[in-house]
Design a protein around this motif. Structure first.
Motif, PDB file in Angstrom:
ATOM      1  N   SER A  87       1.850  15.642  -8.149  1.00  0.00           N
ATOM      2  CA  SER A  87       1.962  15.375  -6.717  1.00  0.00           C
ATOM      3  C   SER A  87       0.862  14.428  -6.230  1.00  0.00           C
ATOM      4  N   THR A  88      -0.325  14.519  -6.846  1.00  0.00           N
ATOM      5  CA  THR A  88      -1.410  13.612  -6.476  1.00  0.00           C
ATOM      6  C   THR A  88      -1.072  12.177  -6.838  1.00  0.00           C
ATOM      7  N   VAL A  89      -0.500  11.984  -8.024  1.00  0.00           N
ATOM      8  CA  VAL A  89      -0.106  10.639  -8.443  1.00  0.00           C
ATOM      9  C   VAL A  89       1.016  10.107  -7.556  1.00  0.00           C
ATOM     10  N   THR A  90       1.971  10.950  -7.223  1.00  0.00           N
ATOM     11  CA  THR A  90       3.063  10.527  -6.344  1.00  0.00           C
ATOM     12  C   THR A  90       2.537  10.093  -4.985  1.00  0.00           C
ATOM     13  N   ARG A  91       1.617  10.861  -4.435  1.00  0.00           N
ATOM     14  CA  ARG A  91       1.037  10.506  -3.143  1.00  0.00           C
ATOM     15  C   ARG A  91       0.225   9.220  -3.243  1.00  0.00           C
ATOM     16  N   ALA A  92      -0.489   9.039  -4.355  1.00  0.00           N
ATOM     17  CA  ALA A  92      -1.299   7.835  -4.525  1.00  0.00           C
ATOM     18  C   ALA A  92      -0.428   6.585  -4.607  1.00  0.00           C
ATOM     19  N   ILE A  93       0.653   6.647  -5.369  1.00  0.00           N
ATOM     20  CA  ILE A  93       1.545   5.498  -5.483  1.00  0.00           C
ATOM     21  C   ILE A  93       2.207   5.202  -4.139  1.00  0.00           C
ATOM     22  N   GLY A  94       2.574   6.249  -3.407  1.00  0.00           N
ATOM     23  CA  GLY A  94       3.172   6.038  -2.093  1.00  0.00           C
ATOM     24  C   GLY A  94       2.230   5.417  -1.088  1.00  0.00           C
ATOM     25  N   GLU A  95       0.922   5.556  -1.296  1.00  0.00           N
ATOM     26  CA  GLU A  95      -0.049   4.945  -0.388  1.00  0.00           C
ATOM     27  C   GLU A  95      -0.401   3.515  -0.783  1.00  0.00           C
ATOM     28  N   VAL A  96      -0.468   3.241  -2.089  1.00  0.00           N
ATOM     29  CA  VAL A  96      -0.914   1.916  -2.550  1.00  0.00           C
ATOM     30  C   VAL A  96       0.227   0.907  -2.545  1.00  0.00           C
ATOM     31  N   ARG A  97       1.430   1.337  -2.863  1.00  0.00           N
ATOM     32  CA  ARG A  97       2.553   0.403  -2.964  1.00  0.00           C
ATOM     33  C   ARG A  97       2.822  -0.357  -1.661  1.00  0.00           C
ATOM     34  N   PRO A  98       2.836   0.269  -0.484  1.00  0.00           N
ATOM     35  CA  PRO A  98       3.017  -0.530   0.749  1.00  0.00           C
ATOM     36  C   PRO A  98       1.898  -1.533   0.996  1.00  0.00           C
ATOM     37  N   LEU A  99       0.675  -1.191   0.592  1.00  0.00           N
ATOM     38  CA  LEU A  99      -0.426  -2.141   0.762  1.00  0.00           C
ATOM     39  C   LEU A  99      -0.216  -3.382  -0.096  1.00  0.00           C
ATOM     40  N   LEU A 100       0.286  -3.190  -1.302  1.00  0.00           N
ATOM     41  CA  LEU A 100       0.568  -4.337  -2.157  1.00  0.00           C
ATOM     42  C   LEU A 100       1.725  -5.174  -1.610  1.00  0.00           C
ATOM     43  N   ALA A 101       2.728  -4.499  -1.033  1.00  0.00           N
ATOM     44  CA  ALA A 101       3.907  -5.214  -0.547  1.00  0.00           C
ATOM     45  C   ALA A 101       3.597  -6.104   0.644  1.00  0.00           C
ATOM     46  N   GLU A 102       2.577  -5.782   1.416  1.00  0.00           N
ATOM     47  CA  GLU A 102       2.270  -6.539   2.630  1.00  0.00           C
ATOM     48  C   GLU A 102       1.399  -7.763   2.378  1.00  0.00           C
ATOM     49  N   ARG A 103       0.972  -7.987   1.146  1.00  0.00           N
ATOM     50  CA  ARG A 103       0.013  -9.050   0.889  1.00  0.00           C
ATOM     51  C   ARG A 103       0.645 -10.430   0.871  1.00  0.00           C
ATOM     52  N   GLY A 104       1.897 -10.551   0.482  1.00  0.00           N
ATOM     53  CA  GLY A 104       2.547 -11.847   0.402  1.00  0.00           C
ATOM     54  C   GLY A 104       2.288 -12.529  -0.928  1.00  0.00           C
ATOM     55  N   CYS A 105       3.054 -13.571  -1.211  1.00  0.00           N
ATOM     56  CA  CYS A 105       2.940 -14.311  -2.465  1.00  0.00           C
ATOM     57  C   CYS A 105       1.787 -15.307  -2.385  1.00  0.00           C
ATOM     58  N   THR A 106       0.935 -15.288  -3.382  1.00  0.00           N
ATOM     59  CA  THR A 106      -0.242 -16.150  -3.420  1.00  0.00           C
ATOM     60  C   THR A 106       0.120 -17.492  -4.033  1.00  0.00           C
ATOM     61  N   ILE A 107      -0.125 -18.564  -3.298  1.00  0.00           N
ATOM     62  CA  ILE A 107       0.163 -19.918  -3.771  1.00  0.00           C
ATOM     63  C   ILE A 107      -1.107 -20.611  -4.250  1.00  0.00           C
ATOM     64  N   SER A 108      -2.188 -20.390  -3.564  1.00  0.00           N
ATOM     65  CA  SER A 108      -3.501 -20.890  -3.937  1.00  0.00           C
ATOM     66  C   SER A 108      -4.515 -19.834  -3.498  1.00  0.00           C
ATOM     67  N   PRO A 109      -5.750 -19.951  -3.914  1.00  0.00           N
ATOM     68  CA  PRO A 109      -6.718 -18.916  -3.543  1.00  0.00           C
ATOM     69  C   PRO A 109      -6.832 -18.646  -2.051  1.00  0.00           C
ATOM     70  N   ASP A 110      -6.431 -19.587  -1.193  1.00  0.00           N
ATOM     71  CA  ASP A 110      -6.560 -19.384   0.246  1.00  0.00           C
ATOM     72  C   ASP A 110      -5.228 -19.519   0.994  1.00  0.00           C
ATOM     73  N   THR A 285       8.847  -1.891  -3.512  1.00  0.00           N
ATOM     74  CA  THR A 285       8.646  -2.128  -4.944  1.00  0.00           C
ATOM     75  C   THR A 285       8.831  -3.599  -5.284  1.00  0.00           C
ATOM     76  N   VAL A 286       9.890  -4.214  -4.766  1.00  0.00           N
ATOM     77  CA  VAL A 286      10.151  -5.623  -5.051  1.00  0.00           C
ATOM     78  C   VAL A 286       9.047  -6.499  -4.475  1.00  0.00           C
ATOM     79  N   GLN A 287       8.656  -6.244  -3.237  1.00  0.00           N
ATOM     80  CA  GLN A 287       7.613  -7.059  -2.610  1.00  0.00           C
ATOM     81  C   GLN A 287       6.275  -6.885  -3.313  1.00  0.00           C
TER      82      GLN A 287
END
Length: 333
Positions: A87-110, A285-287
């Protein structure tokens, strides 16, 4: 030991140690801010910070999410690796995955692209050619009696799937990955409903390559979407036309093949080969995978630091005649 093994071997997460360090530095403050806001938002009987402490720190939560996305490892196995509970791992993935999805695709360092409008503007500024294509991801079939049980059946693969639109440049670098739609949705319908037609019609004069599933968008976008040529003769076509038609189709396919390479890199992440979780979390997940893949591609093109050249150390003059002759031959002494 688990943390060291995951970070040291790129095959486990698909990311280099430099990229993982950048993710930790970027997501740390965001995760802490959302965690504190979640604690304060609800009525409490104890003060914030009281009670049991978290055993999995942010680094472990991020690494568990990366391994889960890359190889589809179950939460039970990750719990054994990190010494916690499922359950701890499930909660951790549910918290980190949306943060990764909101970052957008990186084209250059800035530079990061988060919407289709930003992708169109980026292609207009750089003058590059864009390529679009749809990809299907197998998902679980809805339960019996579900209202929309049949809408996930793909007409192409005859399986339950969701569909995402992938946008790359002429070199195959990932620029954007759209939210998913049900498998029964056609590629051209997905493009029309994602305001891509309006953006291309009113935007800069760029070139977008697409396959036969998008035929018809060229007339709606002023010729900006280029699809394979139509076949003029359905019966009794001249021999010269067959040769010309096949040559034009191959020329278009050779330019458009880069998007297939980009989709292949996406499907290297096991979570997109076949999704066994909830369909409601498929967009995140896709994002998330798209942002991770684009950041690693950018890191490979723009390394953060280059290794300094090793100082030249002159070799000592060998004393034996045989060693002196070998050194004279190799080093030009």
């Amino acid at each position: 030991m688990t943390r060291t093994a995951i970070v040291s071997d790129r095959r486990i997460t698909g990311l280099s140690a430099v990229v993982i360090a950048e993710l930790v530095a970027e997501l740390g403050p965001l995760w802490q801010e959302r965690h504190q806001a979640r604690l304060v938002s609800r009525p409490r009987k104890r003060a914030v910070g009281a009670g049991a402490k978290r055993r999995m720190v942010l680094v472990d939560r991020l690494l568990a999410t990366l391994v889960h996305l890359r190889h589809g490892v179950t939460h039970d196995v990750l719990a054994c690796w990190f010494g916690g509970d499922r359950s701890t791992v499930t909660r951790a993935i549910g918290e980190v995955r949306p943060l990764l999805a909101e970052r957008g695709c990186t084209i250059s360092p800035d530079v990061r692209l988060r919407t289709l409008a930003e992708v169109v503007d980026h292609l207009g500024e750089t003058g590059k050619t864009g390529i679009i294509d749809g990809t299907e991801i197998r998902v679980r079939r809805p339960a019996v009696g579900h209202q929309d049980r049949d809408k996930f059946i793909s007409g192409k693969s005859k399986q339950n799937a969701v569909k995402a639109m992938v946008f790359t440049d002429g070199d195959g670098r990932l620029l954007f990955c759209s939210p998913t739609r049900s498998g029964s949705c056609a590629d051209i319908t997905h493009a029309r409903e994602s305001v891509l037609v309006r953006l291309l019609a009113d935007g800069p004069g760029i070139e977008i390559l697409a396959d036969a599933g998008y035929q018809g968008l060229g007339a709606q976008t002023g010729g900006r979407v280029v699809t394979p040529p139509h076949r003029k003769f359905k019966k009794n076509a001249p021999d010269w036309y067959e040769e010309v038609h096949e040559r034009r189709r191959k020329a278009h396919s050779s330019r458009r093949i880069r998007v297939e390479h980009g989709i292949a890199h996406l499907k290297n992440w096991r979570a997109l080969a076949r999704h066994l979780g909830r369909r409601e979390r498929m967009d995140d997940t896709v994002q998330a995978i798209a942002t991770l893949l684009s950041q690693q591609q950018t890191a490979d093109l723009f390394p953060a630091r280059t290794r300094a050249p090793r100082p030249h150390r002159p070799l000592r003059r060998p004393t034996s005649n045989r060693a002196r002759a070998r050194n004279d031959l190799v080093h030009g002494y």
